[in-house]
Design an enzyme around this catalytic site. Sequence first.
Site, PDB file in Angstrom:
ATOM      1  N   GLY A 115      77.630  98.706  37.746  1.00 20.18           N
ATOM      2  CA  GLY A 115      76.295  99.206  38.025  1.00 20.18           C
ATOM      3  C   GLY A 115      75.768 100.299  37.120  1.00 20.18           C
ATOM      4  O   GLY A 115      74.643 100.751  37.298  1.00 20.18           O
ATOM      5  N   PHE A 148      74.841 100.246  33.896  1.00 20.20           N
ATOM      6  CA  PHE A 148      73.675  99.823  33.122  1.00 20.20           C
ATOM      7  C   PHE A 148      72.436  99.838  34.022  1.00 20.20           C
ATOM      8  O   PHE A 148      71.361 100.274  33.616  1.00 20.20           O
ATOM      9  CB  PHE A 148      73.878  98.418  32.539  1.00 20.20           C
ATOM     10  N   ASP A 206      74.751  89.853  39.702  1.00 17.01           N
ATOM     11  CA  ASP A 206      76.191  89.788  39.463  1.00 17.01           C
ATOM     12  C   ASP A 206      76.828  88.910  40.535  1.00 17.01           C
ATOM     13  O   ASP A 206      76.273  88.765  41.627  1.00 17.01           O
ATOM     14  CB  ASP A 206      76.827  91.182  39.495  1.00 17.01           C
ATOM     15  N   ASP A 256      75.634  83.615  40.661  1.00 13.03           N
ATOM     16  CA  ASP A 256      76.164  83.142  39.387  1.00 13.03           C
ATOM     17  C   ASP A 256      75.007  82.587  38.556  1.00 13.03           C
ATOM     18  O   ASP A 256      74.284  81.696  39.027  1.00 13.03           O
ATOM     19  CB  ASP A 256      77.199  82.052  39.682  1.00 13.03           C
ATOM     20  N   ASP A 292      75.899  93.468  29.950  1.00 16.85           N
ATOM     21  CA  ASP A 292      77.191  94.010  29.530  1.00 16.85           C
ATOM     22  C   ASP A 292      78.313  93.165  30.135  1.00 16.85           C
ATOM     23  O   ASP A 292      79.446  93.595  30.247  1.00 16.85           O
ATOM     24  CB  ASP A 292      77.308  95.472  29.990  1.00 16.85           C
ATOM     25  N   LYS A 310      76.204  91.634  25.263  1.00 20.37           N
ATOM     26  CA  LYS A 310      77.554  91.902  24.758  1.00 20.37           C
ATOM     27  C   LYS A 310      78.219  90.581  24.378  1.00 20.37           C
ATOM     28  O   LYS A 310      78.089  89.587  25.085  1.00 20.37           O
ATOM     29  CB  LYS A 310      78.400  92.608  25.818  1.00 20.37           C
TER      30      LYS A 310
END
EC number: 2.1.1.166
Length: 192
Positions: free
Chosen positions: A48, A50, A67, A85, A107, A147
């Site tokens: 959490g 970010f 998430d 998802d 991330d 990322k």
Amino acid sequence: MYRLDDEYSKKAKREGYLARSVYKLIEINEKFSLFSSGNVLDIGASPGSFSQYAYKKLKRGILVSVDINDIGLRYDDNFYFIKGDIFLDDTVFKINTFKPYSLVISDVAPKTTGNRLVDTSNSFNLSMRIIDLSLEVLLKKGNLLVKVFQGGDEMQIFKKFEKYFKFVKKIRPKAVRKNSFEIYFLGKSFGK
């Protein structure tokens, strides 16, 4: 083995962030001004940090955090959490409810196996899904930060960024651990 008490971990604890990773986003934002008016989507938001930073930077919009795991954040206004998802239609439908987004940040990393070939392949697939989803929900001139694990097909990801964004940059923030093979790709000004 990661040290849990490195300078960024200690700083995160002192400053009330849920994870040290926030300093990667802070550094990138300070150099490249990611945030503008509009909605922000954080994909792979757990734990959490970010999202914490993004919420502070919101300008006339809402933060949508997604998430597969719960995150320890709850805000009264301008925040929506989707537990789901991004490969599932139901989750994508919920994400689309709040589009367009001026910024998508991620991330997220796949569960690692210790096999670099497998891990970079899984990271590639996850990153490509995030990019494809972002192309559907980003506002024209919006920004994307993802990322990626180095050592696989990251140049294919970079080329995809170049196809859709006016400005593209590969970034390795100072807060990335020395033995990590993660980098970030930034795309600014979607739709060229």
